[in-house]
Design a protein around this motif. Structure first.
Motif, PDB file in Angstrom:
ATOM      1  N   TYR A 259      37.675  71.423   2.526  1.00 19.66           N
ATOM      2  CA  TYR A 259      38.220  72.455   1.621  1.00 19.66           C
ATOM      3  C   TYR A 259      37.072  73.286   1.043  1.00 19.66           C
ATOM      4  N   ALA A 260      36.070  72.592   0.521  1.00 18.91           N
ATOM      5  CA  ALA A 260      34.956  73.271  -0.141  1.00 18.91           C
ATOM      6  C   ALA A 260      34.136  74.105   0.833  1.00 18.91           C
ATOM      7  N   GLN A 261      33.910  73.600   2.037  1.00 22.49           N
ATOM      8  CA  GLN A 261      33.158  74.368   3.030  1.00 22.49           C
ATOM      9  C   GLN A 261      33.863  75.682   3.352  1.00 22.49           C
ATOM     10  N   ASN A 262      35.182  75.613   3.469  1.00 21.02           N
ATOM     11  CA  ASN A 262      35.949  76.817   3.780  1.00 21.02           C
ATOM     12  C   ASN A 262      35.939  77.822   2.632  1.00 21.02           C
ATOM     13  N   ILE A 263      36.156  77.340   1.399  1.00 16.52           N
ATOM     14  CA  ILE A 263      36.159  78.307   0.287  1.00 16.52           C
ATOM     15  C   ILE A 263      34.743  78.816   0.020  1.00 16.52           C
ATOM     16  N   GLY A 264      33.727  77.996   0.316  1.00 16.77           N
ATOM     17  CA  GLY A 264      32.349  78.429   0.119  1.00 16.77           C
ATOM     18  C   GLY A 264      31.995  79.599   1.013  1.00 16.77           C
ATOM     19  N   LEU A 265      32.381  79.528   2.271  1.00 16.80           N
ATOM     20  CA  LEU A 265      32.087  80.627   3.195  1.00 16.80           C
ATOM     21  C   LEU A 265      32.940  81.846   2.857  1.00 16.80           C
ATOM     22  N   ALA A 266      34.208  81.614   2.497  1.00 15.50           N
ATOM     23  CA  ALA A 266      35.075  82.727   2.081  1.00 15.50           C
ATOM     24  C   ALA A 266      34.487  83.428   0.855  1.00 15.50           C
ATOM     25  N   PHE A 267      33.978  82.635  -0.089  1.00 14.57           N
ATOM     26  CA  PHE A 267      33.376  83.184  -1.310  1.00 14.57           C
ATOM     27  C   PHE A 267      32.227  84.127  -0.961  1.00 14.57           C
ATOM     28  N   GLN A 268      31.385  83.719  -0.015  1.00 17.22           N
ATOM     29  CA  GLN A 268      30.237  84.541   0.340  1.00 17.22           C
ATOM     30  C   GLN A 268      30.652  85.804   1.087  1.00 17.22           C
ATOM     31  N   ILE A 269      31.648  85.682   1.965  1.00 15.29           N
ATOM     32  CA  ILE A 269      32.141  86.863   2.674  1.00 15.29           C
ATOM     33  C   ILE A 269      32.650  87.889   1.664  1.00 15.29           C
ATOM     34  N   VAL A 270      33.410  87.429   0.672  1.00 17.41           N
ATOM     35  CA  VAL A 270      33.929  88.338  -0.358  1.00 17.41           C
ATOM     36  C   VAL A 270      32.780  88.926  -1.179  1.00 17.41           C
ATOM     37  N   ASP A 271      31.749  88.128  -1.468  1.00 17.16           N
ATOM     38  CA  ASP A 271      30.565  88.654  -2.157  1.00 17.16           C
ATOM     39  C   ASP A 271      29.941  89.796  -1.364  1.00 17.16           C
ATOM     40  N   ASP A 272      29.818  89.617  -0.057  1.00 13.87           N
ATOM     41  CA  ASP A 272      29.259  90.660   0.814  1.00 13.87           C
ATOM     42  C   ASP A 272      30.113  91.925   0.767  1.00 13.87           C
ATOM     43  N   ILE A 273      31.431  91.735   0.755  1.00 13.75           N
ATOM     44  CA  ILE A 273      32.351  92.878   0.697  1.00 13.75           C
ATOM     45  C   ILE A 273      32.200  93.608  -0.634  1.00 13.75           C
ATOM     46  N   LEU A 274      32.148  92.836  -1.736  1.00 16.89           N
ATOM     47  CA  LEU A 274      32.051  93.434  -3.062  1.00 16.89           C
ATOM     48  C   LEU A 274      30.732  94.171  -3.267  1.00 16.89           C
ATOM     49  N   ASP A 275      29.672  93.718  -2.619  1.00 19.77           N
ATOM     50  CA  ASP A 275      28.386  94.402  -2.728  1.00 19.77           C
ATOM     51  C   ASP A 275      28.489  95.840  -2.210  1.00 19.77           C
ATOM     52  N   ILE A 276      29.437  96.051  -1.310  1.00 21.44           N
ATOM     53  CA  ILE A 276      29.655  97.384  -0.743  1.00 21.44           C
ATOM     54  C   ILE A 276      30.693  98.169  -1.541  1.00 21.44           C
ATOM     55  N   THR A 277      31.758  97.485  -1.966  1.00 19.64           N
ATOM     56  CA  THR A 277      32.919  98.190  -2.518  1.00 19.64           C
ATOM     57  C   THR A 277      32.985  98.242  -4.041  1.00 19.64           C
ATOM     58  N   ALA A 278      32.293  97.346  -4.742  1.00 13.48           N
ATOM     59  CA  ALA A 278      32.405  97.272  -6.204  1.00 13.48           C
ATOM     60  C   ALA A 278      31.280  98.052  -6.882  1.00 13.48           C
ATOM     61  N   THR A 279      31.498  98.392  -8.156  1.00 16.09           N
ATOM     62  CA  THR A 279      30.481  99.082  -8.939  1.00 16.09           C
ATOM     63  C   THR A 279      29.586  98.063  -9.650  1.00 16.09           C
ATOM     64  N   GLN A 280      28.465  98.538 -10.192  1.00 17.47           N
ATOM     65  CA  GLN A 280      27.574  97.640 -10.935  1.00 17.47           C
ATOM     66  C   GLN A 280      28.294  97.049 -12.143  1.00 17.47           C
ATOM     67  N   GLU A 281      29.162  97.839 -12.799  1.00 23.68           N
ATOM     68  CA  GLU A 281      29.899  97.356 -13.965  1.00 23.68           C
ATOM     69  C   GLU A 281      30.839  96.215 -13.573  1.00 23.68           C
ATOM     70  N   GLU A 282      31.479  96.345 -12.420  1.00 19.17           N
ATOM     71  CA  GLU A 282      32.389  95.304 -11.952  1.00 19.17           C
ATOM     72  C   GLU A 282      31.633  94.039 -11.560  1.00 19.17           C
ATOM     73  N   LEU A 283      30.474  94.214 -10.910  1.00 21.88           N
ATOM     74  CA  LEU A 283      29.716  93.061 -10.426  1.00 21.88           C
ATOM     75  C   LEU A 283      28.925  92.369 -11.529  1.00 21.88           C
ATOM     76  N   GLY A 284      28.484  93.132 -12.521  1.00 25.83           N
ATOM     77  CA  GLY A 284      27.607  92.570 -13.548  1.00 25.83           C
ATOM     78  C   GLY A 284      26.168  92.464 -13.073  1.00 25.83           C
ATOM     79  N   LYS A 285      25.905  92.995 -11.883  1.00 26.15           N
ATOM     80  CA  LYS A 285      24.550  93.028 -11.324  1.00 26.15           C
ATOM     81  C   LYS A 285      24.445  94.282 -10.474  1.00 26.15           C
ATOM     82  N   THR A 286      23.267  94.556  -9.969  1.00 25.72           N
ATOM     83  CA  THR A 286      23.056  95.766  -9.193  1.00 25.72           C
ATOM     84  C   THR A 286      23.907  95.767  -7.931  1.00 25.72           C
ATOM     85  N   ALA A 287      24.670  96.819  -7.728  1.00 30.88           N
ATOM     86  CA  ALA A 287      25.484  96.949  -6.515  1.00 30.88           C
ATOM     87  C   ALA A 287      24.648  97.531  -5.379  1.00 30.88           C
ATOM     88  N   GLY A 288      25.042  97.239  -4.137  1.00 37.50           N
ATOM     89  CA  GLY A 288      24.374  97.808  -2.971  1.00 37.50           C
ATOM     90  C   GLY A 288      23.022  97.207  -2.651  1.00 37.50           C
TER      91      GLY A 288
END
Length: 309
Positions: A224-253
């Motif tokens: 379970y954890a291995q699957n959600i861990g990889l999913a979590f990182q994939i979503v992080d990669d997506i958000l680095d492209i699609t989210a703003t710095q305000e949404e992320l709380g860190k530098t976007a892009g």
């Protein structure tokens, strides 16, 4: 538990699980425990730096996963809270060090200036070191009503998760891969299953061990954890492209600027989203034997792919 819209469930039906309320309640518990776990003492500067990052907020997803899994297998919040705090200490250490100029060189984390921007690189390094060492001491000295054998298993698993076999190894390969245009999926998956996934898996598995999970339950929880861990990182990669710095709380892009290989850069955004959803469904399938008791972990798995920060 009331339904997500606040109304009681119809008679004879199980109430819908309200993840927002659950996370809020657990987050309050974790924040209070973290504050108590690290009192300010001499030399004040290092404790201030440690507390600055440890108490900087965030979702507290890792300690909450530990608590939820312990309860899932019959344990209590009290049994798992010292380990939950220790997991957040280790996670915070990794963020402090990851933000350093020698690593990702970031100025913001959780919407605040990074540790080295406030206290300097020297103190930031030592603050991370202090949190890492204290995490293991805290588990060993503060865990109550759990056998010594289980506590030892937790310490061993956590040590492996943060070592060169886990988080540190993933970070090394990540640094070596920066700026290389030919990084393959196998290498990218290695980076993320070690740099991010190893600690996330430890959160779930350690909670299970503390609560008395059987070997077969530990195996299910691990998958379970291995699957959600990889999913979590994939979503992080997506958000680095699609989210703003305000949404992320860190530098976007940052990934694009650092020429880092990401899942969207390999597969594209839509295929990355589809893969994350597939991983979450596989994770939830591992929890089917636990039935309704798995509601928190199922809801957290869904949250991973729907979050916006």
């Amino acid at each position: 538990m009331v339904a997500t819209d606040g109304r009681p469930a119809p008679k004879g039906e199980s109430p819908a699980f309200d993840l927002s309320t659950y996370l809020k309640e657990r987050c309050i518990q974790v924040e209070a425990a973290l504050d108590l776990s690290l009192p300010l003492t001499y030399p004040e500067k290092i404790y201030e730096a440690m507390r600055y990052s440890l108490l900087a907020g965030g979702k507290r997803l890792r300690p909450i996963l530990c608590l939820a899994t312990c309860e899932l297998v019959g344990g209590t919040v009290e049994m798992a809270m010292p380990t939950a705090c220790a997991l957040e200490m280790i996670h915070t250490m990794s963020l402090i060090h990851d933000d350093l100029p020698a690593m990702d060189n970031d100025d913001y984390r959780r919407g605040k200036l990074t540790n080295h921007k406030v206290y300097g690189e020297d103190i930031a390094i030592l603050a991370g070191d202090g949190l890492l060492a204290y995490a293991f001491e805290y588990i060993a000295t503060q865990t109550q009503d759990v056998t010594a054998g289980r506590v030892l298993q937790v310490i061993a698993r956590l040590g492996r998760a943060v070592s060169a076999s886990g988080l540190v190894g993933g970070q090394v390969v990540d640094l070596e891969s920066e700026g290389k245009p030919d990084i393959q999926e196998e290498t990218l998956t290695y980076i993320h299953t070690h740099k991010t996934g190893a600690l996330l898996e430890a959160c779930v598995v350690c909670g299970g061990i503390l609560g008395g999970a059987t070997d077969s339950e530990v195996e299910r929880l691990s998958r379970y954890a291995q699957n959600i861990g990889l999913a979590f990182q994939i979503v992080d990669d997506i958000l680095d492209i699609t989210a703003t710095q305000e949404e992320l709380g860190k530098t976007a892009g940052k990934d694009l600027l650092a020429q880092k290989a990401t899942y969207p850069s390999l597969w594209g955004l839509e295929a990355s989203k589809a893969k994350a959803n597939e991983l979450v469904e596989a994770a939830k399938a591992e929890l089917e034997p636990f039935k309704e008791k798995a509601q928190p972990l199922n809801a957290i798995a869904d949250f991973i792919t729907t979050r916006t920060h």
